[in-house]
Every structure is written in structure tokens, then in C-alpha cells.
Design an enzyme around this catalytic site. Structure first.
Site, mmCIF file in Angstrom:
data_model
loop_
_atom_site.group_PDB
_atom_site.id
_atom_site.type_symbol
_atom_site.label_atom_id
_atom_site.label_comp_id
_atom_site.label_asym_id
_atom_site.label_seq_id
_atom_site.Cartn_x
_atom_site.Cartn_y
_atom_site.Cartn_z
ATOM 1 C CB SER A 87 -0.925 0.002 1.221
ATOM 2 O OG SER A 87 -1.814 -1.086 1.206
ATOM 3 N NE ARG B 75 1.682 4.192 10.130
ATOM 4 C CZ ARG B 75 1.639 2.886 9.900
ATOM 5 N NH1 ARG B 75 0.474 2.256 9.877
ATOM 6 N NH2 ARG B 75 2.735 2.207 9.681
ATOM 7 C CG HIS C 240 -2.314 2.598 4.517
ATOM 8 N ND1 HIS C 240 -2.334 2.033 5.770
ATOM 9 C CD2 HIS C 240 -2.495 1.583 3.649
ATOM 10 C CE1 HIS C 240 -2.527 0.725 5.661
ATOM 11 N NE2 HIS C 240 -2.618 0.422 4.375
#
Length: 226
Positions: free
Chosen positions: A22, A46, A49
Site C-alpha cells: 500500500s 499513513r 493509507h
């Protein structure tokens, strides 16, 4: 005939492989130059994501001062106060326990219902106001309730000792964008996501990214991958 006959699946299947894949996709879809580099990109990535949304990059407000303050607080073994139990659930203790960090959801504070009724406000804001004198050196995470973020900013304006870092990312249509715009103008170290988007998961993601950085500084980088 299988449902996947005409669909090309990615071969990543373990949690770490999926996360790594990812992050690689995000890096590919958002190549340099980026508004964030190094450790700040780790936080931003993050967040992207967690929401599955590369469009948030332009609305993220992350600062080097906030990152430094947040990592330092975690290394001291601070308390992370969250506006909801959901945000607390997004903070795996495998990352935080090795740092001596504790997590306290504001909603779990005793007497909150009575306090909110007496003040004629939400439980999150009442809880936040009750912590006004205890925030110094700790991290405040607000991912759901704009009223909590507004309450936090109010007590700071009245002279409450500031926390080490505010992660203010409430989601919604009523005062979410406004509360985050006010946070953006604050002198207190903070991370935020402007506009209506946000939520407990992405607010927790910021702390998880900071915890990863803190663990790396302690030589415990593999702990977060367990």
C-alpha cells in the site's frame, strides 16, 4: 467460474506485505516533489493509507515542530488522551507499551454524564474541559467531536497549560471544518486535516506513525511489525 476470473489480484497477503505494498502504491501515485518529506511523509502516507484517499494530501497540515514534540512526548511515556473509545482502539498497545505510553479515552472519565448535563454541552467537551489542568506534556487526539476540539481551544485561550501535541481531525458537517481552521491558527503544535474529512482512524494513524518513529529511535523498530 470464479468471481476473480477477470480481476487481477495483488499477491500481497500478509498484514505487513499489504501495508508495504500500500505504501509503495501511495509513493508511486504521489511522486516527489511532495509537501512533506522524510518523517513527515511517513505520517502523511499513513494518513492517506488509513483513509484510502490520496486527495487529502493538500489538506493535511503537519509540522516539523509537531512531529518533534509528539515523538518526544511518546519517548517520555506520556498519556494519549482520545475523544472517543474508537480512536483509542486504533492505537495498538504493542506500539505504545514499550514506550511506557498509556491511552485514556475522555469518554471513560468518571462522572461525565452528570458534568455534561450540568454544563449543557456534549460529554466530549465536558470531559475535555475537565482535563484542562492535566494536558501539559501529553498528546490530545480528537477524531470525532468538533465540540471537543473547540473546547480544547477554549481552555487554551483561557490559559490552560498546552499539551505537547494536538492531533485534531474531527469529521463531519457541523463545525468540523471550522474547528480545524481555528486549530490551524493556533500556536500549539498540532496536526490537522482541513475540511470535512477526518475521523478517529486517521487521527489515531498520526499517533501510530509517531510511535513508529519513537520506537526506531529506541532501537525497537521491529516491535510495530509484530
Amino acid at each position: 467460474m470464479t468471481h476473480t476470473a477477470s480481476v487481477e489480484l495483488d499477491s500481497a497477503c500478509t498484514p505487513q506485505d499489504i501495508e508495504n505494498r500500500s505504501f509503495a502504491i501511495i509513493d508511486q501515485e504521489l511522486p516527489p516533489p511532495r509537501p512533506f518529506e522524510g518523517p513527515l511523509w511517513q505520517v502523511a502516507r499513513r494518513c492517506i493509507h488509513t483513509l484510502g484517499d490520496t486527495d487529502i494530501l493538500g489538506d493535511l497540515r503537519l509540522s516539523a515542530a509537531g512531529l518533534e514534540a509528539g515523538v518526544a512526548a511518546l519517548l517520555r511515556g506520556c498519556t494519549v488522551y482520545t475523544d472517543t473509545r474508537m480512536a483509542a482502539a486504533g492505537l495498538p498497545m504493542r506500539r505504545l507499551t514499550p514506550l511506557g505510553v498509556t491511552v485514556t479515552p475522555i469518554m471513560a472519565l468518571p462522572g461525565l454524564d452528570e458534568l455534561a448535563r450540568a454544563k449543557k454541552t456534549t460529554r466530549s467537551r465536558a470531559g475535555l474541559e475537565s482535563l484542562a489542568g492535566q494536558m501539559s506534556g501529553h498528546i490530545m487526539v480528537i477524531g470525532n467531536a468538533p465540540t471537543a476540539l473547540l473546547g480544547l481551544l477554549d481552555v487554551l485561550d483561557r490559559g490552560a497549560p498546552p499539551p505537547a501535541l494536538i492531533v485534531g481531525m474531527p469529521v463531519g458537517f457541523v463545525n468540523a471544518a471550522q474547528s480545524k481552521e481555528l486549530l490551524r491558527r493556533s500556536a500549539c503544535p498540532h496536526f490537522t486535516l482541513l475540511g470535512r474529512k477526518g475521523g478517529s482512524a486517521v487521527a489515531a494513524a498520526c499517533v501510530n506513525a509517531l510511535a513508529d518513529l519513537a520506537l526506531e529511535q529506541r532501537g525497537l523498530g521491529d516491535v510495530a511489525k509484530l
